[in-house]
Design an enzyme around this catalytic site. Structure first.
Site, PDB file in Angstrom:
ATOM      1  N   ASN A   1       2.074  -1.442   1.662  1.00  0.00           N
ATOM      2  CA  ASN A   1       3.385  -1.361   0.962  1.00  0.00           C
ATOM      3  C   ASN A   1       4.587  -1.595   2.064  1.00  0.00           C
ATOM      4  O   ASN A   1       5.614  -1.990   1.538  1.00  0.00           O
ATOM      5  CB  ASN A   1       3.502   0.331   0.553  1.00  0.00           C
TER       6      ASN A   1
ATOM      7  N   GLY B   1      -2.057   5.035   5.285  1.00  0.00           N
ATOM      8  CA  GLY B   1      -2.748   4.670   4.060  1.00  0.00           C
ATOM      9  C   GLY B   1      -3.108   5.805   3.058  1.00  0.00           C
ATOM     10  O   GLY B   1      -2.276   6.976   3.248  1.00  0.00           O
TER      11      GLY B   1
ATOM     12  N   GLY C   1      -7.960   8.127   4.458  1.00  0.00           N
ATOM     13  CA  GLY C   1      -7.533   8.774   5.913  1.00  0.00           C
ATOM     14  C   GLY C   1      -8.669   9.605   6.183  1.00  0.00           C
ATOM     15  O   GLY C   1      -9.023  10.029   7.122  1.00  0.00           O
TER      16      GLY C   1
ATOM     17  N   GLU D   1      -0.933   8.779   8.798  1.00  0.00           N
ATOM     18  CA  GLU D   1       0.075   8.651   8.126  1.00  0.00           C
ATOM     19  C   GLU D   1      -0.507   8.443   6.436  1.00  0.00           C
ATOM     20  O   GLU D   1      -0.686   7.214   6.219  1.00  0.00           O
ATOM     21  CB  GLU D   1       1.273   7.866   8.297  1.00  0.00           C
TER      22      GLU D   1
ATOM     23  N   CYS E   1       5.540   6.173   0.591  1.00  0.00           N
ATOM     24  CA  CYS E   1       4.993   7.396   0.648  1.00  0.00           C
ATOM     25  C   CYS E   1       5.901   8.504   0.847  1.00  0.00           C
ATOM     26  O   CYS E   1       5.481   9.706   0.813  1.00  0.00           O
ATOM     27  CB  CYS E   1       4.185   7.700   2.065  1.00  0.00           C
TER      28      CYS E   1
ATOM     29  N   GLU F   1       4.825   9.760  14.408  1.00  0.00           N
ATOM     30  CA  GLU F   1       5.215   8.400  15.009  1.00  0.00           C
ATOM     31  C   GLU F   1       6.512   8.508  15.056  1.00  0.00           C
ATOM     32  O   GLU F   1       7.249   9.294  14.779  1.00  0.00           O
ATOM     33  CB  GLU F   1       4.566   7.338  13.824  1.00  0.00           C
TER      34      GLU F   1
END
Ligand code: NAP
Ligand code: MG
Length: 453
Positions: free
Chosen positions: A130, A206, A211, A228, A262, A432
């Site tokens: 994405n 993803g 995950g 994430e 997201c 992050e």
């Protein structure tokens, strides 16, 4: 094995890419492990300079990278330019780190105590389709700054910009094998990052489903991990808000990147007393949202990434869905889907509960602050969200009560490289960006030196 990369705009073949198998992945990890030892020994100021040079090379290639993303991912040209610039900014931000990644001196009896922030080793970064450029850099830039080597697997659908970025970094002087982009399947290359013991940390972005698998796989080796994952974020509009501004900005908060974000505010919670008025303001904003050729300067939304993704999104807008209004989208070739507003939607409806990852907004009315908070938190996710109100006390009360990692008040900003980004609950693990990301790419070592009394 070779893999064709398609344009989601017209379904033409953009490139053919050689994908790695397990043996080639292992060989690349082996080279990375060797290169890391030398990289960690490069003087901090020199490592810093190399990261700045990489940032400059990416800046000089901004238009080239942006056009590549328009072709490969169907991103609008204005978004794609921002995305390439974000890679530059993230590299520049972390270029200051090698000289500042210092430990502490802790007062202890009988000696001197020091902590060192050591590199972890080889870091495996796994990137979704994405936002191929920014998400790659949120992993590789701080990882390299902290003295690690990086192997990066781009998504099969969108490998082109990451491959080019690695070439540019190499030309800028980042030593060979310190940063390698390895195209291939998630189940082959990505999973090998999880199982190969020489990869000491995974940085995964993803779906929540994949995950969880990666988290379980990492447990085998107690491998370090940042996740994430997905989101179902709420945009909460109180009656006292600037309704005009909230309505004119709501479409971009969910339809940007065709909703494949997201942080997309895919649930719109509106206070019941202004519900009708707000929807009447929202309708023209949605209908005038410009969907079409992503290379045109004024386009606000391009196509979805694939036929599969379009079919998934369409399944939420089938018979029985309460479509209030829709924008327009081109027909013919390409994976187009119009901006769509479902209203009102019951909280238990799957459109309200599942991450759609497409341009579909679900609207829900609420009666008071408490109910707004309850609805916003009624999801396994907790990534992002917005609060629209003019009352400062309420803005803070609601922000503190919502179980989510990144909130904005009277704006829809989410990811800013200066500040931490990540999710509560099933939206992720770790953070992050911002000043603390380096901690996630370093191991703390404590050394005690006896001096005697
Ligand atoms: P995905 O299927 O989870 O894939 C993400 C990456 O993982 C791809 O590179 C994929 O490879 C790889 N992968 C798949 N299976 C794997 C496995 N068994 N082992 C190791 N790697 C594997 O997600 P997606 O379909 O690309 O992206 C959409 C999802 O990502 C959405 O749910 C969205 O919310 C989430 N997302 C979250 C964030 C965030 O920051 N929180 C950002 C972006 C996206 P392939 O290319 O071969 O599929
Ligand atoms: Mg997938």
């Amino acid at each position: 094995m070779s893999q064709q990369v398609l344009s989601p705009v017209d379904e033409s073949i953009v490139a053919t890419i050689e994908e790695l198998d397990v043996a080639a992945t292992d060989a690349a990890i082996e080279r990375a492990a060797r290169a890391q030892v030398a990289w960690a020994r490069v003087a901090p100021a020199d490592r810093s300079r190399l990261l700045i040079r990489a940032a400059e090379a990416i800046d000089a290639a901004n238009e080239e990278l942006a056009l590549l993303e328009v072709r490969n991912a169907g991103h609008t040209i204005s978004n794609a330019r921002w995305e390439a610039a974000n890679v530059r900014d993230v590299l520049t931000y972390y270029s200051g780190a090698p000289e500042r990644n210092f430990g502490r001196q802790i007062p202890v009896p009988g000696g001197v105590d020091l902590t060192f922030l050591e590199p972890i080793g080889v870091v495996g970064v796994i990137v979704p389709w994405n936002f191929p450029m920014p998400i790659a850099s949120w992993g590789f830039a701080p990882a390299l700054a902290a003295g690690n080597a990086v192997v990066l697997k781009p998504a099969e659908l969108t490998p082109l910009t990451a491959i080019r970025i690695a070439e540019l970094c190499c030309e800028a002087g980042i030593p060979e094998d310190v940063f390698q982009v390895l195209p291939g399947k998630g189940s082959v290359v990505g999973w090998r990052f999880v199982t190969n013991e020489k990869v000491r940390k995974i940085c995964f972005t993803g779906s929540t489903e994949v995950g969880k698998k990666i988290m379980a796989g990492c447990a085998e080796q107690v491998k370090r991990l940042t996740l994430e994952l997905g989101g179902k974020s709420a945009n909460i509009v109180f009656a006292d808000a600037d309704l005009e501004e909230a309505a004119s900005t709501a479409p971009a908060s969910v339809f940007d990147n065709a909703g494949q974000d997201c942080c997309s505010r895919s649930r719109l919670l509106v206070e019941a007393s202004v519900y009708d008025r707000f929807l009447s303001l929202l309708e023209p904003a949605v209908k005038s949202f410009e969907v079409g050729d992503p290379s045109a300067e004024t386009t606000q939304m391009g196509p979805l990434i694939s036929a599969e993704q379009r079919a998934r999104v369409a399944s939420y807008v089938g018979p029985g869905a309460n479509v209030a209004f829709q924008g327009s989208a081109p027909s013919g070739k390409g994976f187009w889907f119009p901006p769509t507003v479902l209203a009102p939607v019951d909280r238990s409806d799957r459109a309200c509960r599942e991450e759609i990852f497409g341009p579909v907004l679900s609207v829900i009315a609420f009666d008071d602050e408490q109910e707004a908070i309850e609805i916003a938190n009624d999801t396994p996710y907790g990534l992002s969200g917005s609060i629209w109100t003019r009352e400062v006390g309420r803005a803070f009360r609601v922000a503190r009560a919502i179980e989510t990692g990144t909130l904005s008040v009277n704006s829809h900003s989410s990811v800013r490289y200066w500040t931490p980004f990540g999710g509560f609950k099933q939206s992720g693990l770790g953070r992050e960006l911002g000043p603390d990301a380096l901690e996630h790419f370093s191991e703390v070592k404590n050394v005690f030196i006896r001096t005697g009394e």
